[in-house]
Enzyme design. Structure first.
Site, PDB file in Angstrom:
ATOM      1  N   THR A 276       0.826  -1.213   0.000  1.00 37.36           N
ATOM      2  CA  THR A 276       0.000   0.000   0.000  1.00 37.36           C
ATOM      3  C   THR A 276       0.858   1.262   0.000  1.00 37.36           C
ATOM      4  O   THR A 276       0.451   2.286  -0.563  1.00 37.36           O
ATOM      5  CB  THR A 276      -0.945   0.020   1.219  1.00 37.36           C
ATOM      6  OG1 THR A 276      -0.191  -0.200   2.419  1.00 37.36           O
ATOM      7  CG2 THR A 276      -2.012  -1.057   1.098  1.00 37.36           C
TER       8      THR A 276
ATOM      9  N   ASN B 111       1.445  -4.704  11.433  1.00 38.44           N
ATOM     10  CA  ASN B 111       0.233  -4.432  10.659  1.00 38.44           C
ATOM     11  C   ASN B 111      -0.394  -3.132  11.138  1.00 38.44           C
ATOM     12  O   ASN B 111      -0.316  -2.792  12.318  1.00 38.44           O
ATOM     13  CB  ASN B 111      -0.777  -5.584  10.802  1.00 38.44           C
ATOM     14  CG  ASN B 111      -1.817  -5.590   9.710  1.00 38.44           C
ATOM     15  OD1 ASN B 111      -1.486  -5.574   8.522  1.00 38.44           O
ATOM     16  ND2 ASN B 111      -3.084  -5.607  10.075  1.00 38.44           N
TER      17      ASN B 111
ATOM     18  N   CYS C 178      -4.412 -15.053 -27.701  1.00 39.83           N
ATOM     19  CA  CYS C 178      -3.086 -15.458 -28.155  1.00 39.83           C
ATOM     20  C   CYS C 178      -3.030 -15.422 -29.681  1.00 39.83           C
ATOM     21  O   CYS C 178      -4.066 -15.417 -30.367  1.00 39.83           O
ATOM     22  CB  CYS C 178      -2.791 -16.859 -27.638  1.00 39.83           C
ATOM     23  SG  CYS C 178      -1.222 -17.565 -28.187  1.00 39.83           S
TER      24      CYS C 178
ATOM     25  N   PHE D 216      -7.453  -4.740  -0.061  1.00 45.09           N
ATOM     26  CA  PHE D 216      -8.839  -5.138  -0.276  1.00 45.09           C
ATOM     27  C   PHE D 216      -9.767  -4.719   0.858  1.00 45.09           C
ATOM     28  O   PHE D 216     -10.843  -4.195   0.619  1.00 45.09           O
ATOM     29  CB  PHE D 216      -8.920  -6.664  -0.455  1.00 45.09           C
ATOM     30  CG  PHE D 216      -8.507  -7.124  -1.821  1.00 45.09           C
ATOM     31  CD1 PHE D 216      -9.445  -7.433  -2.783  1.00 45.09           C
ATOM     32  CD2 PHE D 216      -7.163  -7.236  -2.155  1.00 45.09           C
ATOM     33  CE1 PHE D 216      -9.078  -7.850  -4.050  1.00 45.09           C
ATOM     34  CE2 PHE D 216      -6.782  -7.649  -3.413  1.00 45.09           C
ATOM     35  CZ  PHE D 216      -7.733  -7.956  -4.361  1.00 45.09           C
TER      36      PHE D 216
ATOM     37  N   CYS E 298      -2.156 -22.932 -26.063  1.00 43.70           N
ATOM     38  CA  CYS E 298      -0.788 -23.348 -26.442  1.00 43.70           C
ATOM     39  C   CYS E 298       0.241 -23.030 -25.368  1.00 43.70           C
ATOM     40  O   CYS E 298       1.406 -23.361 -25.499  1.00 43.70           O
ATOM     41  CB  CYS E 298      -0.382 -22.675 -27.757  1.00 43.70           C
ATOM     42  SG  CYS E 298      -0.016 -20.904 -27.613  1.00 43.70           S
TER      43      CYS E 298
ATOM     44  N   HIS F 178      -0.275 -16.378  -4.484  1.00 41.60           N
ATOM     45  CA  HIS F 178      -1.426 -16.072  -5.338  1.00 41.60           C
ATOM     46  C   HIS F 178      -1.025 -15.749  -6.771  1.00 41.60           C
ATOM     47  O   HIS F 178      -1.829 -15.194  -7.529  1.00 41.60           O
ATOM     48  CB  HIS F 178      -2.235 -14.920  -4.727  1.00 41.60           C
ATOM     49  CG  HIS F 178      -2.844 -15.269  -3.407  1.00 41.60           C
ATOM     50  ND1 HIS F 178      -3.165 -14.334  -2.439  1.00 41.60           N
ATOM     51  CD2 HIS F 178      -3.183 -16.475  -2.873  1.00 41.60           C
ATOM     52  CE1 HIS F 178      -3.675 -14.938  -1.375  1.00 41.60           C
ATOM     53  NE2 HIS F 178      -3.692 -16.242  -1.619  1.00 41.60           N
TER      54      HIS F 178
ATOM     55  N   CYS G 212      -2.427 -17.795 -31.405  1.00 42.40           N
ATOM     56  CA  CYS G 212      -3.041 -19.039 -31.860  1.00 42.40           C
ATOM     57  C   CYS G 212      -4.560 -19.001 -31.747  1.00 42.40           C
ATOM     58  O   CYS G 212      -5.245 -19.939 -32.170  1.00 42.40           O
ATOM     59  CB  CYS G 212      -2.499 -20.233 -31.070  1.00 42.40           C
ATOM     60  SG  CYS G 212      -3.213 -20.403 -29.412  1.00 42.40           S
TER      61      CYS G 212
END
Length: 241
Positions: free
Chosen positions: A28, A213, A150, A35, A132, A121, A152
């Site tokens: 931050t 925190n 992509c 969040f 692919c 994550h 492809c």
């Protein structure tokens, strides 16, 4: 020096296998919103709740809307490492920090110079074709329009763990190993409410458990030291000896 910072310094000085476990609050100070705080994504107004938009089922059923949100809110290529990222890289370079285990997907730890970063994550910097498996950068996704495809013709998916998806088992196993072998675990910038990632800290058996925190967490009274403050401001005062 503040008494809490002095105590943290002494713990770091007395440790040789430090592991850092970090969440959104680490970034931050680099301008990336978290969040759950007052200014976080969960308190902003969207057509759908962020946890719905960032789910696997929404990615499949509302792919265009997913990428509109993803480009706007999840990719922040102008962000730069803050004092926390830089200090952790310094500790690793000095042979004091074994690993960074992060819930963040922004790549700022690597940008600061950290080498052993376990991304629970995933990362916005890795995107792959589901057909692919060709890889694409965050810049390519950010500069695309609509649903990125992509060469492809396959659909490109960010290498991030969405809601309803499982964490990578290899990353989990590595994180558990480093945490269980650490003599000091620093938990920072996380509410410790996101599972299964938050459950990893139960495997720590070392001497010093430190929590940094801004807001209170369920772990506040179960640590060797709890500091309420910004992670960068706290770690920025540490001297690597």
């Amino acid at each position: 020096m503040d008494k809490d910072i002095e105590k943290l310094q002494q713990m770091i000085d007395g440790s040789r296998r430090i592991v850092f476990f970090g969440g959104a609050g680490v970034s931050t100070e680099s301008g990336i919103p978290d969040f759950r705080s007052v200014d976080g994504l969960y308190h902003q107004k969207f057509d759908y709740p962020p946890e719905t938009i960032l789910s696997h089922s929404f990615f499949i059923s509302h792919t265009a809307e997913f990428f509109d949100f993803y480009r706007q809110k999840m990719i922040c290529l102008t962000a730069r490492p803050n004092a926390a990222h830089r200090k952790l890289a310094e500790l690793e370079a000095a042979g004091r920090l074994s690993a960074v285990v992060t819930q963040n997907i922004d790549g700022l730890h690597q940008m600061a110079g950290s080498k052993n970063v376990l991304e629970l994550h995933g990362s916005v910097h890795r995107n792959y074709c589901q057909k692919c498996h060709k890889c694409y950068s965050a810049e390519e996704i950010l500069n695309s329009t609509g649903i990125p495809r992509c060469s492809c013709g396959g659909l490109i998916k960010p290498d991030v763990v969405l809601y309803e998806e499982q964490l990578d088992s290899r990353t989990i196993d590595e994180s558990l190993r480093y945490i269980s072998e650490a003599d000091m675990l620093i938990i920072a910038g996380t509410s410790l409410t996101v599972y299964p990632a938050a459950s990893l800290i139960r495997y720590f058996r070392g001497s010093y458990l430190v929590l940094i925190n801004r807001d209170p967490t369920p772990m506040d009274n179960r640590t060797s030291l709890t500091i309420h403050g910004k992670v960068g401001e706290v770690l920025g005062q540490i001297i690597v000896r």
